[in-house]
Motif scaffolding. Structure first.
Motif, PDB file in Angstrom:
ATOM      1  N   ILE A  90      41.519   7.962  53.511  1.00 29.74           N
ATOM      2  CA  ILE A  90      42.042   8.710  52.368  1.00 29.74           C
ATOM      3  C   ILE A  90      43.518   8.911  52.569  1.00 29.74           C
ATOM      4  O   ILE A  90      44.520   8.971  51.980  1.00 29.74           O
ATOM      5  CB  ILE A  90      41.380  10.155  52.220  1.00 29.74           C
ATOM      6  N   LEU A  91      43.745   9.395  54.007  1.00 29.81           N
ATOM      7  CA  LEU A  91      45.288   9.589  54.462  1.00 29.81           C
ATOM      8  C   LEU A  91      45.968   8.291  54.133  1.00 29.81           C
ATOM      9  O   LEU A  91      47.221   8.316  53.789  1.00 29.81           O
ATOM     10  CB  LEU A  91      45.156   9.999  55.765  1.00 29.81           C
ATOM     11  N   LYS A  92      45.493   7.098  54.475  1.00 27.82           N
ATOM     12  CA  LYS A  92      46.059   5.816  54.445  1.00 27.82           C
ATOM     13  C   LYS A  92      46.552   5.544  52.842  1.00 27.82           C
ATOM     14  O   LYS A  92      47.783   4.971  52.631  1.00 27.82           O
ATOM     15  CB  LYS A  92      45.107   4.689  54.958  1.00 27.82           C
ATOM     16  N   GLU A  93      45.677   5.736  51.906  1.00 23.61           N
ATOM     17  CA  GLU A  93      45.891   5.637  50.626  1.00 23.61           C
ATOM     18  C   GLU A  93      47.199   6.431  50.167  1.00 23.61           C
ATOM     19  O   GLU A  93      47.939   6.088  49.354  1.00 23.61           O
ATOM     20  CB  GLU A  93      44.578   5.965  49.785  1.00 23.61           C
ATOM     21  N   CYS A  94      46.942   7.647  50.742  1.00 31.80           N
ATOM     22  CA  CYS A  94      48.085   8.524  50.473  1.00 31.80           C
ATOM     23  C   CYS A  94      49.536   8.186  50.790  1.00 31.80           C
ATOM     24  O   CYS A  94      50.675   8.173  50.008  1.00 31.80           O
ATOM     25  CB  CYS A  94      48.030   9.913  50.836  1.00 31.80           C
ATOM     26  N   LYS A  95      49.550   7.487  52.003  1.00 30.76           N
ATOM     27  CA  LYS A  95      50.728   6.943  52.670  1.00 30.76           C
ATOM     28  C   LYS A  95      51.293   5.713  51.832  1.00 30.76           C
ATOM     29  O   LYS A  95      52.479   5.700  51.886  1.00 30.76           O
ATOM     30  CB  LYS A  95      50.355   6.608  54.230  1.00 30.76           C
ATOM     31  N   LYS A  96      50.332   5.036  51.246  1.00 31.78           N
ATOM     32  CA  LYS A  96      50.725   3.905  50.353  1.00 31.78           C
ATOM     33  C   LYS A  96      51.463   4.487  49.382  1.00 31.78           C
ATOM     34  O   LYS A  96      52.618   3.935  48.908  1.00 31.78           O
ATOM     35  CB  LYS A  96      49.381   3.141  50.063  1.00 31.78           C
ATOM     36  N   ILE A  97      50.950   5.436  48.605  1.00 34.00           N
ATOM     37  CA  ILE A  97      51.662   6.038  47.493  1.00 34.00           C
ATOM     38  C   ILE A  97      52.746   6.556  47.699  1.00 34.00           C
ATOM     39  O   ILE A  97      53.799   6.211  47.228  1.00 34.00           O
ATOM     40  CB  ILE A  97      50.787   6.904  46.875  1.00 34.00           C
ATOM     41  N   ASN A  98      53.015   7.378  48.992  1.00 31.72           N
ATOM     42  CA  ASN A  98      54.138   7.761  49.315  1.00 31.72           C
ATOM     43  C   ASN A  98      55.356   6.531  49.490  1.00 31.72           C
ATOM     44  O   ASN A  98      56.584   6.870  49.168  1.00 31.72           O
ATOM     45  CB  ASN A  98      54.059   8.551  50.712  1.00 31.72           C
ATOM     46  N   ALA A  99      54.923   5.491  49.962  1.00 33.27           N
ATOM     47  CA  ALA A  99      55.819   4.599  50.499  1.00 33.27           C
ATOM     48  C   ALA A  99      56.343   3.968  49.146  1.00 33.27           C
ATOM     49  O   ALA A  99      57.474   3.523  49.027  1.00 33.27           O
ATOM     50  CB  ALA A  99      55.170   3.300  51.323  1.00 33.27           C
TER      51      ALA A  99
END
Length: 230
Positions: A90-99
Motif C-alpha cells: 500500500i505504501l509503495k503504491e502511494c509512493k508511485k502516485i507521489n512520484a
C-alpha cells in the motif's frame, strides 16, 4: 519523511475493497517503515498513540487485510511495529502516485476509460469525454477500467492546422483563456467540453497569433500520457 500536501488522498484497492488514504495516514505508514515504532510514528505526525492505532484499525477494517505487525517487548524490551507485506505494498503504491505527481506538477488530470488494448503496438485507446486518445500500454489494465490520465502542460502543443507527425493525439479545440505565467503563456483550451491547459513560449504565442476564441488544434505524444487506475 516525504512531503505530502494537505488534502491529498490515495484510493487504495485490495481484492475489491477500497479505502481513501489521506496524507496523515500515509505519513503514519511511512514513519512505521522508518522507525518500526508506533509510539515514534504517532509523535512524528503529531497525533496520540491511541489515534494512530485507530488509523490503522480503520484501514485494516476497510481493506480486510492486516497492514502492521506489533510485538510486545519482554523484560529486555525489543517490542516494535512493522509493516506487513500488504502494508508495504500500500505504501509503495502511494509512493508511485507521489512520484508521478512530482514529475507532473502542472498537469491536466482527465478521468478516462480504457476502450481498446493493442498488444502488438503497445498502446491503449482511452476515452475522455467526447474524444479518444492513445496512451502507452499498461498490462495491468483491461478494457472498461476507469483511469486518471495525466498530461503535463508543457507536453501539449498548440497548432493552427492538424499536422501529420510523431504526435499521436490531435484534437480540435477553442481558446477560452490566456495568462502570462512567469515566462510562458498558459493557454486554456476547450476541447469538446473538457478544458485542457498548454504552456507555450512567448515567441510561439506571437507566431501563432493566438487570441481568446480562436480555434486551434492541440497535440501530444502517447508517451507523454501517464495513467493511474481509479
Amino acid at each position: 519523511m516525504t512531503d505530502v500536501k494537505a488534502g491529498v488522498e490515495y484510493k487504495i484497492n485490495v481484492d475489491g475493497n477500497s479505502f481513501l488514504l489521506d496524507g496523515k495516514k500515509y505519513q503514519l505508514l511511512e514513519s512505521i517503515l522508518d522507525t518500526e515504532s508506533m509510539t515514534e510514528s504517532a509523535k512524528s505526525i503529531k497525533v496520540s498513540y491511541r489515534t494512530a492505532l485507530n488509523y490503522i484499525d480503520k484501514i485494516e477494517s476497510a481493506l480486510n487485510v492486516k497492514i502492521v505487525n506489533t510485538t510486545k517487548g519482554g523484560k529486555g524490551g525489543g517490542g516494535g511495529t512493522t509493516l506487513t507485506d500488504e502494508g508495504y505494498s500500500i505504501l509503495k503504491e502511494c509512493k508511485k502516485i507521489n512520484a508521478i505527481m512530482e514529475l507532473h506538477k502542472d498537469v491536466n488530470e482527465i478521468e478516462s476509460e480504457v476502450l481498446d488494448i493493442d498488444e502488438s503496438k503497445g498502446i491503449m485507446t482511452v476515452k475522455m469525454k467526447q474524444f479518444e486518445i492513445n496512451t502507452p500500454l499498461n498490462r495491468n489494465y483491461k478494457v472498461g477500467d476507469k483511469l486518471l490520465a495525466l498530461i503535463s502542460y508543457d507536453n501539449i502543443f498548440v497548432m493552427l492546422e492538424p499536422q501529420t507527425s510523431s504526435i499521436r493525439n490531435i484534437i480540435k479545440g477553442r481558446i477560452i483563456e490566456m495568462k502570462l505565467e512567469k515566462e510562458v503563456i498558459r493557454v486554456k483550451i476547450d476541447v469538446g467540453g473538457l478544458n485542457l491547459y498548454s504552456d507555450i513560449t512567448l515567441s510561439a504565442e506571437k507566431d501563432l497569433n493566438l487570441t481568446i476564441g480562436k480555434e486551434v488544434y492541440i497535440g501530444f505524444k502517447a508517451m507523454s500520457v501517464a495513467t493511474l487506475k481509479l
